[in-house]
Design a protein around this motif. Structure first.
Motif, short mmCIF file in Angstrom:
data_model
loop_
_atom_site.label_atom_id
_atom_site.label_comp_id
_atom_site.label_asym_id
_atom_site.label_seq_id
_atom_site.Cartn_x
_atom_site.Cartn_y
_atom_site.Cartn_z
N GLY A 14 50.22 -15.57 31.31
CA GLY A 14 49.72 -16.78 31.03
C GLY A 14 49.28 -17.13 29.54
N ILE A 15 49.31 -18.09 28.97
CA ILE A 15 49.32 -18.34 27.35
C ILE A 15 48.10 -17.68 26.65
N LEU A 16 47.20 -17.65 27.49
CA LEU A 16 45.64 -18.11 26.84
C LEU A 16 45.09 -16.80 27.68
N VAL A 17 45.79 -15.23 28.14
CA VAL A 17 44.80 -14.38 29.00
C VAL A 17 43.85 -13.90 28.43
N LEU A 18 44.50 -13.87 27.34
CA LEU A 18 43.87 -12.90 25.97
C LEU A 18 42.64 -13.22 25.61
N HIS A 19 42.36 -15.11 25.79
CA HIS A 19 41.61 -15.69 24.61
C HIS A 19 39.97 -15.03 25.72
N ASP A 20 39.38 -14.48 26.46
CA ASP A 20 38.25 -14.25 27.49
C ASP A 20 38.00 -12.96 27.12
N PRO A 21 37.18 -13.01 26.52
CA PRO A 21 36.84 -11.25 26.42
C PRO A 21 36.63 -10.34 27.69
N GLY A 22 35.84 -10.84 28.47
CA GLY A 22 35.53 -10.08 29.74
C GLY A 22 36.94 -9.58 30.63
N VAL A 23 38.22 -11.23 30.82
CA VAL A 23 39.31 -10.53 31.19
C VAL A 23 40.16 -9.90 30.12
N ARG A 24 40.04 -9.27 29.13
CA ARG A 24 40.87 -8.58 28.26
C ARG A 24 39.77 -6.91 28.41
N ASN A 25 38.63 -6.65 28.97
CA ASN A 25 37.78 -6.02 29.11
C ASN A 25 38.09 -5.20 30.87
N LEU A 26 39.21 -6.14 31.23
CA LEU A 26 39.50 -5.12 32.80
C LEU A 26 40.71 -4.67 32.63
N LEU A 27 41.78 -5.22 31.61
CA LEU A 27 43.13 -5.33 31.69
C LEU A 27 43.39 -3.18 30.26
N ASN A 28 44.26 -2.53 31.26
CA ASN A 28 44.48 -1.68 30.98
C ASN A 28 45.59 -1.35 29.73
N MET A 29 46.97 -2.35 30.13
CA MET A 29 47.27 -2.53 29.21
C MET A 29 47.87 -4.79 28.80
#
Length: 369
Positions: A117-132
């Motif tokens: 998505g265009i803003l999947v890196l906007h939310d810090p909570g979502v970012r912290n879940l990501l491995n890459m």
């Protein structure tokens, strides 16, 4: 992509990027390489907020690319559950009605979870879940053309909604308060669209090529030689867009100046020696007066004809035109093709386009006061 399967382990990954940058294509390529893994793809578009009837009445003013357009809390909780191996309910979003429809579809967790998505890196909570985190970069003009097609065809937006995006860029560059950077940036985007549309009027022939997979691809190729000719100084603003679309293209120059009883006069010209055998993309961003003695475009096109260029081989690329200017050019040169991004209302007593852009060259090259 060949070694994707070896490099990606189990976990949660994101594919971000601007609208219409090719995120879904990248996700599909990754998915095809991960044959031995269970993969689930979650798109951020599923989490658009439903719009109220009041908001739908002002749909053209709604920003679908703002974080507030998405239910970020629901997105985060959904990704947290998938991360823990739990099943989730993904909303079904209807883009024609701009609301969620029931029922939601059930999705089970998998070895690899991809969120795009265009803003999947906007939310810090979502970012912290990501491995890459993967970001797909693409030229802004390519993305604009893709988005226009998507809005008009795939998501049920009518032609007026699509053209409103062009109108939006015109609004930005016509504003007297526009910064020099914004004026040049959005002018460049509009010019690029005009150039690409103009190239579509060139003659072409069918051609087959062999792709890297050994397959045959049936395409087209321009069947004539090209060159550009810009009217100094404002026409030079369009040269970069032309070079971006036609690598290595020759570009000639014409300078026409002067006022008074003699009208516009040719001051300088430097054109390809073989211009008579080429199709000419004539560059002049503003087309104004119906007085042919004061119309730089008429003077310049007449010069091209005197150099042996067939009238039908000239494509006039323009940003803003007054009806009087269009009539003057098209009546004088009926075989010429003219491409513009907007036709303005009229001319004022000083033969300036109204509502117009002001002195285009001064604003574009930041030489105005």
């Amino acid at each position: 992509m060949e070694d994707t399967q070896q490099r990606l382990g189990s976990g949660m990954y994101s594919v971000a990027g601007g609208t219409a940058s090719g995120k879904t294509t990248v996700c599909n390529l990754i998915n095809t390489q991960l044959r031995d893994h269970r993969v689930v793809l979650i798109t951020q578009d599923s989490f658009y907020c439903s719009l109220s009837d009041q908001t739908k009445q002002k749909l053209n003013e709604y920003n679908f690319d703002h974080p507030d357009a998405f239910d970020m809390k629901l997105l985060l909780s959904t990704m947290e559950k998938l991360k823990c191996g739990l099943p989730v309910a993904i909303p079904n979003y209807d883009f024609s009605n701009h609301k969620r429809i029931e029922p939601a579809h059930q999705v089970h967790s998998a070895d690899i979870i991809i969120l795009e998505g265009i803003l999947v890196l906007h939310d810090p909570g979502v970012r912290n879940l990501l491995n890459m985190k993967i970001f797909v970069d693409e030229d802004s003009d390519v993305r604009l053309s893709r988005r226009m097609q998507r809005l008009a065809i795939e998501r049920g937006r009518n032609v007026e909604n699509v053209l409103d995006q062009i109108k939006g860029m015109h609004t930005l560059i016509r504003d007297v308060k526009a910064t020099k950077h914004d004026f040049a940036f959005y002018s460049d985007r509009l010019i690029r669209l005009v150039v690409e549309h103009g190239l579509g009027h060139l003659p072409f022939s069918e051609k087959q090529v062999i792709t890297p997979t050994g397959s045959v691809y049936s395409g087209v190729v321009f069947c004539s030689r090209l060159c550009g000719v810009s009217v100094i100084r404002s026409g030079e603003s369009m040269e970069n867009a032309l070079r971006a679309c036609c690598k290595g293209i020759k570009i000639g120059k014409i300078l026409i100046h002067g006022h008074g009883t003699k009208g516009r006069q040719l001051i300088y010209e430097k054109l390809p020696k073989d211009i008579a055998s080429r199709h000419v993309l004539f560059l002049d961003p503003v087309l104004a007066t119906d007085d042919v003695t004061r119309n730089s475009a008429v003077k310049a096109i007449s010069l091209l004809l005197n150099k042996g260029v067939p009238e039908s081989n000239i494509i006039f690329l323009n940003l803003v035109a007054a009806p009087q200017g269009i009539n003057a050019v098209c009546e004088r040169f009926p075989l010429l093709k003219l491409v513009t991004s907007e036709i303005d209302a009229s001319l004022n007593e000083n033969s300036r386009v109204i509502p117009g852009l002001g002195e285009f060259a001064d604003r574009y090259f930041a030489t105005d006061d």
